[in-house]
Scaffold this motif. Sequence first.
Motif, PDB file in Angstrom:
ATOM      1  N   LEU A  87       0.879  -1.165   0.000  1.00 16.59           N
ATOM      2  CA  LEU A  87       0.000   0.000   0.000  1.00 16.59           C
ATOM      3  C   LEU A  87       0.918   1.217   0.000  1.00 16.59           C
ATOM      4  CD1 LEU A  87      -2.740  -1.063   2.588  1.00 16.59           C
ATOM      5  CD2 LEU A  87      -2.828  -1.180   0.090  1.00 16.59           C
ATOM      6  N   LYS A  88       0.639   2.221  -0.872  1.00 11.27           N
ATOM      7  CA  LYS A  88       1.654   3.227  -1.166  1.00 11.27           C
ATOM      8  C   LYS A  88       1.239   4.683  -0.969  1.00 11.27           C
ATOM      9  CE  LYS A  88       3.588   0.177  -4.699  1.00 11.27           C
ATOM     10  NZ  LYS A  88       3.902   0.014  -6.149  1.00 11.27           N
ATOM     11  N   GLN A  89      -0.035   4.982  -0.899  1.00 11.21           N
ATOM     12  CA  GLN A  89      -0.452   6.378  -0.888  1.00 11.21           C
ATOM     13  C   GLN A  89      -0.195   7.027   0.478  1.00 11.21           C
ATOM     14  OE1 GLN A  89      -1.527   8.183  -3.588  1.00 11.21           O
ATOM     15  NE2 GLN A  89      -0.884   6.343  -4.686  1.00 11.21           N
ATOM     16  N   VAL A  90       0.647   8.074   0.474  1.00  7.98           N
ATOM     17  CA  VAL A  90       1.082   8.698   1.731  1.00  7.98           C
ATOM     18  C   VAL A  90      -0.089   9.239   2.555  1.00  7.98           C
ATOM     19  CG1 VAL A  90       2.412  10.610   2.713  1.00  7.98           C
ATOM     20  CG2 VAL A  90       3.408   9.180   0.916  1.00  7.98           C
ATOM     21  N   PRO A  91      -1.005  10.042   1.985  1.00 11.96           N
ATOM     22  CA  PRO A  91      -2.108  10.548   2.810  1.00 11.96           C
ATOM     23  C   PRO A  91      -3.000   9.428   3.352  1.00 11.96           C
ATOM     24  CG  PRO A  91      -1.901  11.828   0.796  1.00 11.96           C
ATOM     25  CD  PRO A  91      -1.033  10.624   0.636  1.00 11.96           C
ATOM     26  N   ALA A  92      -3.245   8.393   2.533  1.00 16.05           N
ATOM     27  CA  ALA A  92      -4.081   7.280   2.987  1.00 16.05           C
ATOM     28  C   ALA A  92      -3.447   6.564   4.173  1.00 16.05           C
ATOM     29  CB  ALA A  92      -4.315   6.296   1.844  1.00 16.05           C
ATOM     30  N   ALA A  93      -2.112   6.479   4.168  1.00 14.35           N
ATOM     31  CA  ALA A  93      -1.417   5.811   5.264  1.00 14.35           C
ATOM     32  C   ALA A  93      -1.585   6.562   6.579  1.00 14.35           C
ATOM     33  CB  ALA A  93       0.067   5.679   4.936  1.00 14.35           C
ATOM     34  N   GLU A  94      -1.640   7.885   6.494  1.00 15.80           N
ATOM     35  CA  GLU A  94      -1.766   8.687   7.720  1.00 15.80           C
ATOM     36  C   GLU A  94      -3.109   8.432   8.408  1.00 15.80           C
ATOM     37  OE1 GLU A  94       0.966  10.760   8.819  1.00 15.80           O
ATOM     38  OE2 GLU A  94       1.722   9.378   7.309  1.00 15.80           O
ATOM     39  N   TYR A  95      -4.132   8.093   7.628  1.00 17.20           N
ATOM     40  CA  TYR A  95      -5.462   7.903   8.193  1.00 17.20           C
ATOM     41  C   TYR A  95      -5.866   6.432   8.314  1.00 17.20           C
ATOM     42  CZ  TYR A  95      -5.818  12.910   7.489  1.00 17.20           C
ATOM     43  OH  TYR A  95      -5.583  14.260   7.541  1.00 17.20           O
ATOM     44  N   ILE A 249      -0.930  26.927  -5.523  1.00 13.09           N
ATOM     45  CA  ILE A 249      -0.195  26.373  -4.383  1.00 13.09           C
ATOM     46  C   ILE A 249      -1.216  25.980  -3.312  1.00 13.09           C
ATOM     47  CG2 ILE A 249       1.632  26.731  -2.702  1.00 13.09           C
ATOM     48  CD1 ILE A 249       2.514  26.841  -5.658  1.00 13.09           C
ATOM     49  N   ILE A 250      -1.286  24.689  -2.993  1.00 14.83           N
ATOM     50  CA  ILE A 250      -2.323  24.201  -2.081  1.00 14.83           C
ATOM     51  C   ILE A 250      -1.786  23.799  -0.710  1.00 14.83           C
ATOM     52  CG2 ILE A 250      -3.797  23.418  -3.967  1.00 14.83           C
ATOM     53  CD1 ILE A 250      -2.783  20.567  -3.447  1.00 14.83           C
ATOM     54  N   GLY A 251      -0.473  23.845  -0.523  1.00 14.40           N
ATOM     55  CA  GLY A 251       0.099  23.502   0.780  1.00 14.40           C
ATOM     56  C   GLY A 251       0.486  22.035   0.864  1.00 14.40           C
ATOM     57  N   ILE A 252       1.505  21.775   1.648  1.00 17.32           N
ATOM     58  CA  ILE A 252       2.047  20.430   1.758  1.00 17.32           C
ATOM     59  C   ILE A 252       1.042  19.485   2.419  1.00 17.32           C
ATOM     60  CG2 ILE A 252       3.148  20.728   4.022  1.00 17.32           C
ATOM     61  CD1 ILE A 252       5.624  19.307   2.753  1.00 17.32           C
ATOM     62  N   ARG A 253       0.981  18.259   1.944  1.00 13.26           N
ATOM     63  CA  ARG A 253       0.033  17.272   2.456  1.00 13.26           C
ATOM     64  C   ARG A 253       0.585  16.582   3.698  1.00 13.26           C
ATOM     65  NH1 ARG A 253      -1.157  13.352  -2.441  1.00 13.26           N
ATOM     66  NH2 ARG A 253       1.109  13.189  -2.270  1.00 13.26           N
ATOM     67  N   PRO A 254      -0.280  15.942   4.481  1.00  8.87           N
ATOM     68  CA  PRO A 254       0.205  15.226   5.664  1.00  8.87           C
ATOM     69  C   PRO A 254       1.254  14.179   5.300  1.00  8.87           C
ATOM     70  CG  PRO A 254      -2.191  15.387   5.722  1.00  8.87           C
ATOM     71  CD  PRO A 254      -1.757  15.897   4.386  1.00  8.87           C
ATOM     72  N   GLY A 255       2.389  14.211   5.992  1.00 12.38           N
ATOM     73  CA  GLY A 255       3.419  13.207   5.793  1.00 12.38           C
ATOM     74  C   GLY A 255       4.372  13.474   4.652  1.00 12.38           C
ATOM     75  N   GLU A 256       4.262  14.627   3.975  1.00 12.38           N
ATOM     76  CA  GLU A 256       5.136  14.927   2.848  1.00 12.38           C
ATOM     77  C   GLU A 256       6.406  15.642   3.301  1.00 12.38           C
ATOM     78  OE1 GLU A 256       3.145  15.400  -1.496  1.00 12.38           O
ATOM     79  OE2 GLU A 256       2.894  17.101  -0.155  1.00 12.38           O
ATOM     80  N   LYS A 257       7.479  15.464   2.517  1.00 16.47           N
ATOM     81  CA  LYS A 257       8.735  16.177   2.708  1.00 16.47           C
ATOM     82  C   LYS A 257       8.925  17.182   1.582  1.00 16.47           C
ATOM     83  CE  LYS A 257      11.416  12.283   4.655  1.00 16.47           C
ATOM     84  NZ  LYS A 257      12.611  11.433   4.398  1.00 16.47           N
ATOM     85  N   ILE A 258       9.769  18.183   1.836  1.00 14.68           N
ATOM     86  CA  ILE A 258      10.160  19.092   0.761  1.00 14.68           C
ATOM     87  C   ILE A 258      11.132  18.374  -0.182  1.00 14.68           C
ATOM     88  CG2 ILE A 258      11.284  21.272   0.176  1.00 14.68           C
ATOM     89  CD1 ILE A 258       8.578  21.611   1.479  1.00 14.68           C
ATOM     90  N   HIS A 259      12.114  17.673   0.379  1.00 17.55           N
ATOM     91  CA  HIS A 259      13.085  16.917  -0.400  1.00 17.55           C
ATOM     92  C   HIS A 259      13.102  15.470   0.087  1.00 17.55           C
ATOM     93  CE1 HIS A 259      14.418  20.822  -1.773  1.00 17.55           C
ATOM     94  NE2 HIS A 259      14.760  21.166  -0.544  1.00 17.55           N
ATOM     95  N   GLU A 260      13.400  14.542  -0.815  1.00 16.93           N
ATOM     96  CA  GLU A 260      13.510  13.134  -0.450  1.00 16.93           C
ATOM     97  C   GLU A 260      14.979  12.718  -0.362  1.00 16.93           C
ATOM     98  OE1 GLU A 260      11.339  11.256   0.657  1.00 16.93           O
ATOM     99  OE2 GLU A 260       9.382  11.868  -0.125  1.00 16.93           O
ATOM    100  N   VAL A 261      15.236  11.686   0.425  1.00 14.30           N
ATOM    101  CA  VAL A 261      16.587  11.156   0.616  1.00 14.30           C
ATOM    102  C   VAL A 261      16.565   9.672   0.277  1.00 14.30           C
ATOM    103  CG1 VAL A 261      18.371  10.634   2.326  1.00 14.30           C
ATOM    104  CG2 VAL A 261      17.198  12.838   2.384  1.00 14.30           C
ATOM    105  N   MET A 262      17.597   9.192  -0.404  1.00 13.55           N
ATOM    106  CA  MET A 262      17.686   7.755  -0.676  1.00 13.55           C
ATOM    107  C   MET A 262      18.829   7.083   0.081  1.00 13.55           C
ATOM    108  SD  MET A 262      16.340   6.754  -4.433  1.00 13.55           S
ATOM    109  CE  MET A 262      17.482   7.602  -5.509  1.00 13.55           C
TER     110      MET A 262
END
Length: 326
Positions: A87-95, A249-262
Amino acid sequence: MLNGKTILITGGTGSFGHKCTETILSRYQPRKLIIFSRDEFKQYEMSQKFPTGPSSPMRYFIGDVRDKERLQRAFQSVDYVIHAAALKQVPAAEYNPTEFIKTNIHGAQNVVNVAADRGVKKVVALSTDKAANPINLYGATKLCSDKLFVAANAFVGLDEARFSVVRYGNVLGSRGSVVPLFLKQKATGAVSVTDPRMTRFWITLEQGVDFVLKCLEHMRGGEIFVPKLPSMNIMDLAAALCPECEVKIIGIRPGEKIHEVMVPLADARRTIEFKRNYVILPDDADILTRFEDSPGQPVSEDFEYSSGDNPWQLSVDELKGLLGMA
């Protein structure tokens, strides 16, 4: 490598599974290629493109990675497993955190245990950049999954099944990515951007499949493979896909980052570099002996692989080329 072998793909009816199946069938002659997933209709649709039959290696197996007993049946006589179910959707995971834990963590545990029980030779698990320094539930479940697959090499012994992880960034054009969303919004004349500073690593579906199959071939067990990828700012992505559209511009979603790290800074001491990828080595001393003759070069102690300061940045024209829009 895959000629005469039996390969099983969990979550095989997804975007990755479709492209991986197409690639394997075009390059190899597997004995069986088993698609394991829980959606019968998606399996029906996929079987129209990749049919079963006396001369076909294709097999379709309905099941859920949460169901260990079903995995026991599916993994019988399987040589290699590509674990793409999640399961992959970030907002769905938060809820819906417990659902993500059941699939992404308990499901990974089931895959590990059943692969060891059934004598599977190699298992490669697909991960995500969100598993590095996770701040959302999805990333946390995938980090836990990564740890399970790496640690599995220790409990099965040095001569048994091998388990490795492939970690890469956002897949251009895959279901649920921002690319099809922007293209859908294009008709309205406006696209929604969460934060104009946001950057992401990008990889095409074809590149992702090629990298996974290469890792499956060369894996020693216990490592996390990280490809060298370009990054792109979200505003440049919007300009490439929808140049005439207004940007909201709608604002950052729950659980999102500005930059990703690998590759997190904390993993630099265990990371080695190759021409086209990095490899994060395991901590376990016994498993680490598998890599004593590795030609990879250690990275610096202050190394971190982030989309924010990645020197390889995609231009608008390069992105259009990747998407076939040039």
